[in-house]
Design a protein around this motif. Structure first.
Motif, PDB file in Angstrom:
ATOM      1  N   HIS A  69      68.939  49.579  18.684  1.00 42.60           N
ATOM      2  CA  HIS A  69      69.113  48.449  17.770  1.00 42.60           C
ATOM      3  C   HIS A  69      69.968  47.408  18.504  1.00 42.60           C
ATOM      4  CE1 HIS A  69      67.399  50.371  14.180  1.00 42.60           C
ATOM      5  NE2 HIS A  69      67.996  51.479  14.580  1.00 42.60           N
ATOM      6  N   PRO A  70      69.399  46.233  18.814  1.00 42.51           N
ATOM      7  CA  PRO A  70      70.143  45.218  19.570  1.00 42.51           C
ATOM      8  C   PRO A  70      71.460  44.853  18.893  1.00 42.51           C
ATOM      9  CG  PRO A  70      67.822  44.633  19.401  1.00 42.51           C
ATOM     10  CD  PRO A  70      68.032  45.789  18.477  1.00 42.51           C
ATOM     11  N   LYS A  71      72.488  44.612  19.716  1.00 44.41           N
ATOM     12  CA  LYS A  71      73.806  44.266  19.201  1.00 44.41           C
ATOM     13  C   LYS A  71      74.446  43.216  20.093  1.00 44.41           C
ATOM     14  CE  LYS A  71      74.530  49.002  17.582  1.00 44.41           C
ATOM     15  NZ  LYS A  71      73.223  49.481  18.094  1.00 44.41           N
ATOM     16  N   GLN A  75      79.730  43.197  18.373  1.00 44.69           N
ATOM     17  CA  GLN A  75      79.338  44.367  17.581  1.00 44.69           C
ATOM     18  C   GLN A  75      79.539  45.656  18.376  1.00 44.69           C
ATOM     19  OE1 GLN A  75      75.305  42.998  16.552  1.00 44.69           O
ATOM     20  NE2 GLN A  75      75.833  43.380  14.396  1.00 44.69           N
ATOM     21  N   ARG A  76      79.157  45.648  19.644  1.00 44.24           N
ATOM     22  CA  ARG A  76      79.315  46.846  20.468  1.00 44.24           C
ATOM     23  C   ARG A  76      80.791  47.223  20.608  1.00 44.24           C
ATOM     24  NH1 ARG A  76      74.637  48.483  22.976  1.00 44.24           N
ATOM     25  NH2 ARG A  76      75.821  49.867  24.364  1.00 44.24           N
ATOM     26  N   GLU A  99      74.088  56.036  24.216  1.00 44.05           N
ATOM     27  CA  GLU A  99      72.867  56.209  23.435  1.00 44.05           C
ATOM     28  C   GLU A  99      73.180  56.196  21.942  1.00 44.05           C
ATOM     29  OE1 GLU A  99      68.920  59.112  23.335  1.00 44.05           O
ATOM     30  OE2 GLU A  99      70.609  59.596  24.644  1.00 44.05           O
ATOM     31  N   VAL A 100      74.313  56.779  21.558  1.00 41.01           N
ATOM     32  CA  VAL A 100      74.752  56.740  20.164  1.00 41.01           C
ATOM     33  C   VAL A 100      74.969  55.299  19.721  1.00 41.01           C
ATOM     34  CG1 VAL A 100      76.719  57.246  18.643  1.00 41.01           C
ATOM     35  CG2 VAL A 100      75.750  59.046  20.070  1.00 41.01           C
ATOM     36  N   ILE A 101      75.681  54.540  20.551  1.00 44.94           N
ATOM     37  CA  ILE A 101      75.973  53.144  20.209  1.00 44.94           C
ATOM     38  C   ILE A 101      74.685  52.333  20.105  1.00 44.94           C
ATOM     39  CG2 ILE A 101      77.041  51.029  21.111  1.00 44.94           C
ATOM     40  CD1 ILE A 101      79.324  52.822  22.158  1.00 44.94           C
ATOM     41  N   ASP A 102      73.742  52.567  21.020  1.00 46.21           N
ATOM     42  CA  ASP A 102      72.455  51.870  20.955  1.00 46.21           C
ATOM     43  C   ASP A 102      71.710  52.189  19.662  1.00 46.21           C
ATOM     44  OD1 ASP A 102      72.744  50.607  23.389  1.00 46.21           O
ATOM     45  OD2 ASP A 102      71.626  52.129  24.521  1.00 46.21           O
ATOM     46  N   ALA A 103      71.802  53.438  19.211  1.00 44.98           N
ATOM     47  CA  ALA A 103      70.968  53.910  18.105  1.00 44.98           C
ATOM     48  C   ALA A 103      71.513  53.547  16.731  1.00 44.98           C
ATOM     49  CB  ALA A 103      70.795  55.429  18.191  1.00 44.98           C
ATOM     50  N   MET A 104      72.766  53.149  16.628  1.00 42.02           N
ATOM     51  CA  MET A 104      73.351  52.857  15.321  1.00 42.02           C
ATOM     52  C   MET A 104      73.088  51.412  14.931  1.00 42.02           C
ATOM     53  SD  MET A 104      76.862  55.117  15.263  1.00 42.02           S
ATOM     54  CE  MET A 104      76.719  55.465  13.508  1.00 42.02           C
ATOM     55  N   PHE A 105      72.963  51.205  13.630  1.00 37.45           N
ATOM     56  CA  PHE A 105      72.734  49.848  13.119  1.00 37.45           C
ATOM     57  C   PHE A 105      73.768  49.535  12.045  1.00 37.45           C
ATOM     58  CE2 PHE A 105      70.054  52.835  10.830  1.00 37.45           C
ATOM     59  CZ  PHE A 105      70.237  52.512   9.487  1.00 37.45           C
ATOM     60  N   GLU A 106      74.114  48.255  11.939  1.00 33.94           N
ATOM     61  CA  GLU A 106      75.184  47.831  11.038  1.00 33.94           C
ATOM     62  C   GLU A 106      74.638  47.532   9.654  1.00 33.94           C
ATOM     63  OE1 GLU A 106      79.127  44.942  11.099  1.00 33.94           O
ATOM     64  OE2 GLU A 106      77.404  44.429  12.369  1.00 33.94           O
ATOM     65  N   SER A 173      81.918  47.020   6.208  1.00 33.38           N
ATOM     66  CA  SER A 173      80.839  47.216   7.157  1.00 33.38           C
ATOM     67  C   SER A 173      80.814  48.681   7.577  1.00 33.38           C
ATOM     68  CB  SER A 173      81.048  46.314   8.380  1.00 33.38           C
ATOM     69  OG  SER A 173      80.105  46.604   9.396  1.00 33.38           O
ATOM     70  N   ILE A 174      79.612  49.258   7.631  1.00 31.01           N
ATOM     71  CA  ILE A 174      79.447  50.620   8.115  1.00 31.01           C
ATOM     72  C   ILE A 174      78.338  50.638   9.153  1.00 31.01           C
ATOM     73  CG2 ILE A 174      80.301  51.764   6.029  1.00 31.01           C
ATOM     74  CD1 ILE A 174      77.460  52.120   5.113  1.00 31.01           C
ATOM     75  N   TRP A 175      78.391  51.652  10.018  1.00 31.06           N
ATOM     76  CA  TRP A 175      77.362  51.858  11.023  1.00 31.06           C
ATOM     77  C   TRP A 175      76.565  53.095  10.642  1.00 31.06           C
ATOM     78  CZ3 TRP A 175      76.622  48.096  14.483  1.00 31.06           C
ATOM     79  CH2 TRP A 175      77.683  47.222  14.744  1.00 31.06           C
ATOM     80  N   ALA A 176      75.243  53.022  10.766  1.00 27.32           N
ATOM     81  CA  ALA A 176      74.383  54.127  10.351  1.00 27.32           C
ATOM     82  C   ALA A 176      73.492  54.590  11.494  1.00 27.32           C
ATOM     83  CB  ALA A 176      73.513  53.690   9.165  1.00 27.32           C
ATOM     84  N   MET A 177      73.168  55.890  11.461  1.00 23.01           N
ATOM     85  CA  MET A 177      72.226  56.481  12.409  1.00 23.01           C
ATOM     86  C   MET A 177      71.249  57.336  11.610  1.00 23.01           C
ATOM     87  SD  MET A 177      72.887  59.212  15.513  1.00 23.01           S
ATOM     88  CE  MET A 177      73.971  58.115  16.417  1.00 23.01           C
TER      89      MET A 177
END
Length: 341
Positions: A69-71, A75-76, A99-106, A173-177
């Motif tokens: 998910h682009p950030k 955000q990163r 990879e975790v950071i790439d995969a999470m969305f806000e 704000s939360i981050w989800a996977m």
């Protein structure tokens, strides 16, 4: 699964979500707050009908495409800060954390918004970036999160219904996977790393006295660290806080004599270990250790060492005589030393 998951499950059940385990601090309590039953989410999710646990050993989906998910840079940075102390990410290396950071969305939250509802299927794992969130179990307010914490992992790990309702009490704000990515990255990687460490520990003579389940507990407690060529891993005279198992590469052991000349006394290769005797004797490090080439070590901290390696203590103490003989060969006479490492 590993003890990381067993402990997490036990924590959730024994202290029903009253404090976020991933940050190690209790959230605000419900005392003094109006305990109004939460309103149901108007976007009602279907109820769970299965309690089958996820089995990473049976998961053969090796060719899954990486989720990104682009950030923005901002955000990163925020996400990296939010996840750095999350318990279930503890076993991941740097590449896996990226990879975790790439995969999470806000996801932005608003006051009174239901993030999850008790009894629903688990779809995402959540990490809090900002905001406050009340925790309800059976319509009773049992705790709260404030600007930190994580929730939702048990429903994904065990395919069980949500154990609580989480309601935002402020904008945040939360981050989800998503479930599939969570299982592939977090659970399967943790499983693979545990198996790798178990195989490593089986080759260590000192640990032959341990039962298989005891070696498994040691494997779960290890943290991997990589050292570039020439990097000092241990410094002579420092206080000991951990021991090391060499995963790959080589470690050079040196000791300074009375003239402050540093001489090499030993080399530790893959499958070897170092740093244990200072933990036994509770004295400063009596030698230095340096990486030879790029070297990866599995690190066991002093608390885990004392808790898990009791059956090996006699073997380690017997090694002291061997180390003193090595010093005698280097310096030409018997050297009184209770810890070469």
């Amino acid at each position: 699964m590993g003890s990381i998951f067993t402990k997490l499950t036990a924590w959730r059940r024994s202290e029903p979500i009253t404090s976020p385990p991933s940050v190690g601090e209790a959230p605000a309590t419900a005392e003094g707050k109006d305990q109004e039953p939460p309103m149901k989410n108007r976007y009602q999710r279907r109820k769970s009908v299965s309690a089958e646990r996820y089995d990473p050993e049976a998961d053969e989906d090796e060719g899954d495409q990486r989720v990104v998910h682009p950030k923005s840079d901002e955000q990163r940075k925020r996400l990296s800060e939010a996840v750095k102390n999350i318990l279930i990410f503890r076993s991941l290396d740097i590449e896996q954390m990226q990879e975790v950071i790439d995969a999470m969305f806000e996801k932005k939250t608003q006051p009174n918004e239901h993030v999850i509802d008790q009894g629903d299927d688990g779809d995402n794992f959540y990490v809090i970036d900002s905001g406050t969130y009340d925790i309800y179990v059976d319509d009773n307010l049992v705790g709260a999160y404030e600007n930190q914490g994580s929730f939702g992992e048990l429903a994904l790990m065990y395919n069980m219904p949500r154990a609580a309702t989480i309601i935002a009490t402020s904008a945040g704000s939360i981050w989800a996977m998503d479930r599939h990515t969570f299982r592939r990255i977090v659970l399967k990687n943790a499983f693979n790393k545990r198996k790798m460490y178990e195989n490593l520990l089986e080759t260590v003579p000192m640990l032959k006295t341990l039962e298989p389940y005891e070696r498994m507990n040691v494997a779960d407690a290890l943290i991997s660290k990589t050292y570039e060529d020439g990097t000092q891993i241990i410094k002579q005279g420092d206080t000991a806080d951990c021991m090391y198992f060499v995963e790959s590469g080589e470690v050079r052991i040196t000791v300074k004599n009375d003239s402050n000349d540093e001489k090499e006394v030993n080399r530790i290769k893959t499958g070897g270990y170092l740093g244990e005797l200072a933990l036994l004797t509770h004295k400063p490090r009596a030698a230095s250790a340096y990486a030879v080439g790029t070297t990866k070590c599995a690190v066991l901290d002093v608390q885990a060492f004392e808790r898990l390696l009791g059956p090996c203590m006699d073997v380690m103490k017997r090694n002291i005589d061997e180390y003193e003989e090595q010093l005698a060969q280097v310096f030409g006479s018997k050297v009184e030393i209770t810890d070469l490492r």
